[in-house]
Design a protein around this motif. Structure first.
Motif, short mmCIF file in Angstrom:
data_model
loop_
_atom_site.label_atom_id
_atom_site.label_comp_id
_atom_site.label_asym_id
_atom_site.label_seq_id
_atom_site.Cartn_x
_atom_site.Cartn_y
_atom_site.Cartn_z
N ALA A 65 0.94 -1.07 0.08
CA ALA A 65 -0.09 -0.02 0.01
C ALA A 65 1.10 1.15 0.13
O ALA A 65 2.03 1.30 0.72
N PHE B 108 0.54 5.68 0.24
CA PHE B 108 -0.24 7.03 0.34
C PHE B 108 0.60 8.18 0.57
O PHE B 108 1.58 8.00 1.28
N GLY C 299 -6.34 2.12 -7.00
CA GLY C 299 -6.51 2.85 -5.73
C GLY C 299 -7.23 4.29 -6.24
O GLY C 299 -8.09 4.37 -6.90
N TRP D 139 -2.65 13.88 -4.64
CA TRP D 139 -2.56 13.19 -3.56
C TRP D 139 -3.20 11.61 -4.19
O TRP D 139 -4.05 11.33 -5.22
N GLN D 140 -2.20 10.47 -3.68
CA GLN D 140 -2.52 9.20 -4.11
C GLN D 140 -2.76 8.20 -3.11
O GLN D 140 -2.12 8.35 -1.88
N ALA D 141 -3.66 7.42 -3.19
CA ALA D 141 -3.63 6.32 -2.10
C ALA D 141 -3.90 4.89 -3.06
O ALA D 141 -4.92 4.90 -3.60
N GLN D 142 -2.93 3.99 -3.05
CA GLN D 142 -3.00 2.84 -4.07
C GLN D 142 -2.50 1.70 -3.24
O GLN D 142 -1.90 1.67 -2.38
#
Length: 491
Positions: A111, A113, A318, A128-131
């Motif tokens: 993960a 972020f 994500g 912004w990234q969350a993957q």
């Protein structure tokens, strides 16, 4: 399209041929095993030879000597020896390495972020990234499985090495113990001889003072007393050094340990050696060499697989957004499935000869460990034969020495009686007493060597076993392994 099909067909053919080229050399090699030991016919013992294996519990083999103090020393050494702790640490390290190799075969998930800053000459922005990312390598040609197997075999080899160190430690303690007890027997003989020499000196001095003998007899008596006292100091020095060595085996400083003096009781234990083929299963050092051989074979498979394509499947998904508060909205979702076909199969084309060198290295290592395995087997056979021969000859030697001690003591008594009666010179007394002392010391040394050789044979055979369900040939006692770092070997 036709060109693509031809390329695909050529690739598939190459893969089929590749599968045929990843064969590995055997993990076991044949050794020339004799049908029986050369020296085995000379001995007949009471131990029951069962079906041992290198991982089997050796049990408290030292209890056959019936010495409670020896049993306590071996138990203490097994609990406290730094050497054993180091061997156990190597086992843990090898197991951890095997775990790393197994991890390479597993499905990977990660993960991420955080923000990414990007921009041009006129403007900048933050995304912004969350993957979540996933990957899995398909073991097309056995590279991962061979690597994992080699690591597991290395761990098993270290476990065998641990058992070898444990057996060596126990045997070293027993042999040092019996060597010290043998020196105690010599010291006992020397102390008795010194008392006799002192008595003789007083007798000769009295006869000289009375005018019945010459000063030469006094000088000879004093010389014999001083020589025997010097010999006692030499034996005491040897005992002190062995006592220090035993302390180190127990994990103690020499100043923290002293073995109380006690003459050695004759050891009559006989150990049947079994069949030479059993030795390949009994000895942990041979088991370690075999594991190393199998691991070397697996590493050849790893090296061969390096010539062929690898397939890694990856995916990620994500959310991505320019604003943090919008990051987890459904409209901000993103995903990537790939990589594309051209980069899924990674085929080495030009590597500067790296794969070829790796294979040559693996082949050479395999040849080395095969030779090492054969050498370990030969050394094992030699160890058994040496100790069998020592036991056979020492038994005969001790019988002859017992006769020599009896006759030498009789001669010394007769010579002393003749001297007291004035029938002979003091030189005859000295010669007879020297012979008696020499015979007694020689017997004490042989009895000690016999005990050491008995331990040596047990060590050469890899320890002791009993048949499943059979009654133990020794009294049941708590084994040192029950309270030692060996517990940590349990998976």
């Amino acid at each position: 399209m036709k060109s693509f099909n031809l390329k695909l067909t050529a690739m598939m053919a190459a893969l089929v041929l590749a599968g045929c080229s990843t064969t590995k050399p055997p993990e076991q090699v044949a050794v020339d095993t004799p049908t029986q030991y050369k020296e085995a016919a000379a001995l007949d013992g009471s131990w029951k030879v069962a079906q041992p294996a290198d991982a089997a519990d050796r049990g408290a083999w030292w209890s056959v000597f019936g010495d409670a103090e020896l049993s306590k020393l071996i138990t203490d050494a097994t609990q406290s020896s730094p050497t054993l702790v180091m061997a156990l640490a190597r086992v843990k390290e090898a197991r951890a390495t095997a775990g790393l190799a197994d991890a390479d075969r597993a499905f990977q998930l990660g993960a991420a972020f955080g923000p990414t800053r990007q921009g041009t000459a006129t403007s900048t922005s933050t995304q912004w990234q969350a993957q979540l990312g996933a990957s899995y390598e398909v073991d097309l040609f056995g590279r991962l499985s061979d690597s994992s197997r080699a690591a597991r075999l290395d761990a098993e080899g270290q476990e065998a090495a641990y058992r070898s160190v444990l057996l060596a430690l126990q045997a070293d303690v027993a042999q040092q113990y019996f060597a010290i007890r043998s020196l105690d027997s010599e010291l006992d003989v020397l102390q008795q001889t010194i008392k006799l020499r002192q008595e003789n000196l007083r007798l000769v001095q009295h006869r000289y003072d009375a005018g019945d003998t010459s000063e030469l007899d006094v000088a000879q008596a004093q010389t014999e007393l001083s020589v025997t006292q010097a010999e006692q100091e030499g034996v005491s020095r040897s005992r002190a050094q062995r006592d220090h060595a035993l302390a180190i085996l127990l994990g103690k400083a020499p100043a923290q340990f002293t073995l109380a003096t006690a003459p050695l009781q004759p050891v009559t234990v006989s150990v049947p050696p079994g069949l030479p083929s059993d030795l390949l299963e009994r000895r942990p050092d041979i088991a370690q060499a075999q594991r190393q051989l199998a691991a070397a074979s697996a590493r050849i498979g790893v090296a061969k697989a390096g010539f062929f394509p690898s397939l890694v499947l990856t995916a990620s998904g994500g959310f991505a957004s320019d604003a943090l508060h919008n990051l987890f909205q459904w409209s901000s979702r993103s995903w990537l499935l790939g990589p594309v076909l051209g980069s899924v199969l990674n085929m080495p084309l030009l590597d500067g000869g790296r794969n070829k060198a790796n294979l040559a290295k693996a082949d050479a290592n395999y040849e080395s460990v095969v030779a090492n395995y054969r050498q370990q087997v030969l050394v094992g056979f030699q160890d058994v034969e040496d100790n069998l021969s020592a036991l056979r000859t020492l038994d005969n030697q001790i019988r002859f020495q017992e006769d020599a001690v009896k006759s030498a003591q009789l001669a010394a008594r007769l010579a002393d009686s003749r001297y007291r009666n004035g029938s002979t010179s003091y030189f005859e007394v000295i010669d007879a007493q020297r012979s008696s002392l020499s015979a007694q010391r020689a017997k004490s040394q042989s009895v000690g060597q016999r005990a050491v050789a008995a331990v040596g044979l047990i060590r050469a055979l890899g320890g002791g076993w009993n048949a499943p369900g059979a009654t133990s040939a020794v009294a049941p006692v708590a084994t040192a392994a029950a309270t030692s770092p060996a517990l940590a070997l349990a998976r």
